[in-house]
Design an enzyme around this catalytic site. Sequence first.
Site, PDB file in Angstrom:
ATOM      1  N   ASP A  69      -0.490  -0.656  -6.493  1.00 37.28           N
ATOM      2  CA  ASP A  69      -0.881  -2.045  -6.703  1.00 37.28           C
ATOM      3  C   ASP A  69       0.342  -2.940  -6.536  1.00 37.28           C
ATOM      4  O   ASP A  69       1.481  -2.498  -6.764  1.00 37.28           O
ATOM      5  CB  ASP A  69      -1.488  -2.239  -8.102  1.00 37.28           C
ATOM      6  CG  ASP A  69      -2.062  -3.633  -8.280  1.00 37.28           C
ATOM      7  OD1 ASP A  69      -2.991  -3.992  -7.525  1.00 37.28           O
ATOM      8  OD2 ASP A  69      -1.589  -4.377  -9.157  1.00 37.28           O
TER       9      ASP A  69
ATOM     10  N   GLU B 203       1.808  -7.221  -7.050  1.00 40.06           N
ATOM     11  CA  GLU B 203       1.628  -8.613  -7.449  1.00 40.06           C
ATOM     12  C   GLU B 203       2.429  -9.463  -6.469  1.00 40.06           C
ATOM     13  O   GLU B 203       3.477  -9.025  -5.968  1.00 40.06           O
ATOM     14  CB  GLU B 203       2.105  -8.855  -8.884  1.00 40.06           C
ATOM     15  CG  GLU B 203       1.374  -8.046  -9.942  1.00 40.06           C
ATOM     16  CD  GLU B 203      -0.105  -8.366 -10.039  1.00 40.06           C
ATOM     17  OE1 GLU B 203      -0.501  -9.478  -9.619  1.00 40.06           O
ATOM     18  OE2 GLU B 203      -0.866  -7.501 -10.524  1.00 40.06           O
TER      19      GLU B 203
ATOM     20  N   HIS C 122      -0.220 -13.107 -12.975  1.00 40.50           N
ATOM     21  CA  HIS C 122       0.769 -12.077 -13.358  1.00 40.50           C
ATOM     22  C   HIS C 122       1.840 -12.555 -14.335  1.00 40.50           C
ATOM     23  O   HIS C 122       2.495 -11.722 -14.975  1.00 40.50           O
ATOM     24  CB  HIS C 122       1.422 -11.465 -12.118  1.00 40.50           C
ATOM     25  CG  HIS C 122       2.080 -12.441 -11.189  1.00 40.50           C
ATOM     26  ND1 HIS C 122       3.146 -13.232 -11.541  1.00 40.50           N
ATOM     27  CD2 HIS C 122       1.825 -12.730  -9.878  1.00 40.50           C
ATOM     28  CE1 HIS C 122       3.539 -13.959 -10.510  1.00 40.50           C
ATOM     29  NE2 HIS C 122       2.740 -13.685  -9.485  1.00 40.50           N
TER      30      HIS C 122
ATOM     31  N   HIS D 228      -2.217  -9.356 -15.418  1.00 39.01           N
ATOM     32  CA  HIS D 228      -2.134  -8.325 -14.392  1.00 39.01           C
ATOM     33  C   HIS D 228      -0.679  -7.868 -14.269  1.00 39.01           C
ATOM     34  O   HIS D 228       0.252  -8.681 -14.297  1.00 39.01           O
ATOM     35  CB  HIS D 228      -2.596  -8.876 -13.038  1.00 39.01           C
ATOM     36  CG  HIS D 228      -4.072  -9.056 -12.940  1.00 39.01           C
ATOM     37  ND1 HIS D 228      -4.870  -8.236 -12.174  1.00 39.01           N
ATOM     38  CD2 HIS D 228      -4.899  -9.951 -13.532  1.00 39.01           C
ATOM     39  CE1 HIS D 228      -6.128  -8.636 -12.281  1.00 39.01           C
ATOM     40  NE2 HIS D 228      -6.170  -9.677 -13.105  1.00 39.01           N
TER      41      HIS D 228
ATOM     42  N   ASP E  17      -1.909  -1.912 -13.718  1.00 42.95           N
ATOM     43  CA  ASP E  17      -3.145  -1.874 -12.931  1.00 42.95           C
ATOM     44  C   ASP E  17      -3.262  -0.576 -12.146  1.00 42.95           C
ATOM     45  O   ASP E  17      -4.365  -0.038 -11.980  1.00 42.95           O
ATOM     46  CB  ASP E  17      -3.200  -3.071 -11.981  1.00 42.95           C
ATOM     47  CG  ASP E  17      -3.541  -4.366 -12.710  1.00 42.95           C
ATOM     48  OD1 ASP E  17      -3.667  -4.337 -13.942  1.00 42.95           O
ATOM     49  OD2 ASP E  17      -3.662  -5.410 -12.046  1.00 42.95           O
TER      50      ASP E  17
END
Length: 240
Positions: free
Chosen positions: A7, A9, A57, A152, A157
Amino acid sequence: MRQIILDTETTGFDPAEGDRIVELGCVELIDRQFTGNNLHIYFNPDRDSSPGALEVHGLTTEFLSQFNRFEDEAARILEYLQGTEIYIHNASFDVKFLNAEFARVGMPSIDKTAAAIHDTLAMAREQYPGKRNSLDMLCERLGISNAHRTLHGALLDAELLAEVWLAMTRGQFGLVMEHSDQPRQQEGQPVVAQFDATILRVEVATEAELAEHTAYLDGLDQAAGGLSLWRKLTEPAPAA
């Protein structure tokens, strides 16, 4: 085969507009087991995050300014991902950002680095058609706690997605797994599982357990008015 649950950001939603990756989180599994060999990196993107991305985030420009830029970590990331099966939720988003970052430093795209890239969002839509399939909704549906997730985060995640992927695919894996040293099944032939029974541990009943079992059978004999069916089937008949 190593499976990497990945994942990112980002500062925004489009690398073509100059948006950059600010965090990468990768969780490694081998044979569907967590290895602990994870990869978690923050990056200095040399720009502010958009208000929408920052709300997601919470990684401020001031916080990110203390970390290396993506180009400083690119070789390490590429080596970590080399030859793996990668699982990403809404993979097209993360892949376009990773490819843009690698292209900036003249390195191969993630498509050429990994053995395969799988989109868990597409998998979820196939498995749960007509339902909402965000990571939060999948956690709720599959009984995976995400109560600690207020913002997040790439590693958090990825860890949640790993649990979701394991839960979604549990029925696809049997008790007996194929080993690389076993001959592959030929088309039209029945599947024969290879299993070494010698690895099973044998538990022997204790004297106390045997005595308790005998007392239980004596009770069955008394209730049956003679030998119980168990003793008729398991004990030798008396000699004539």
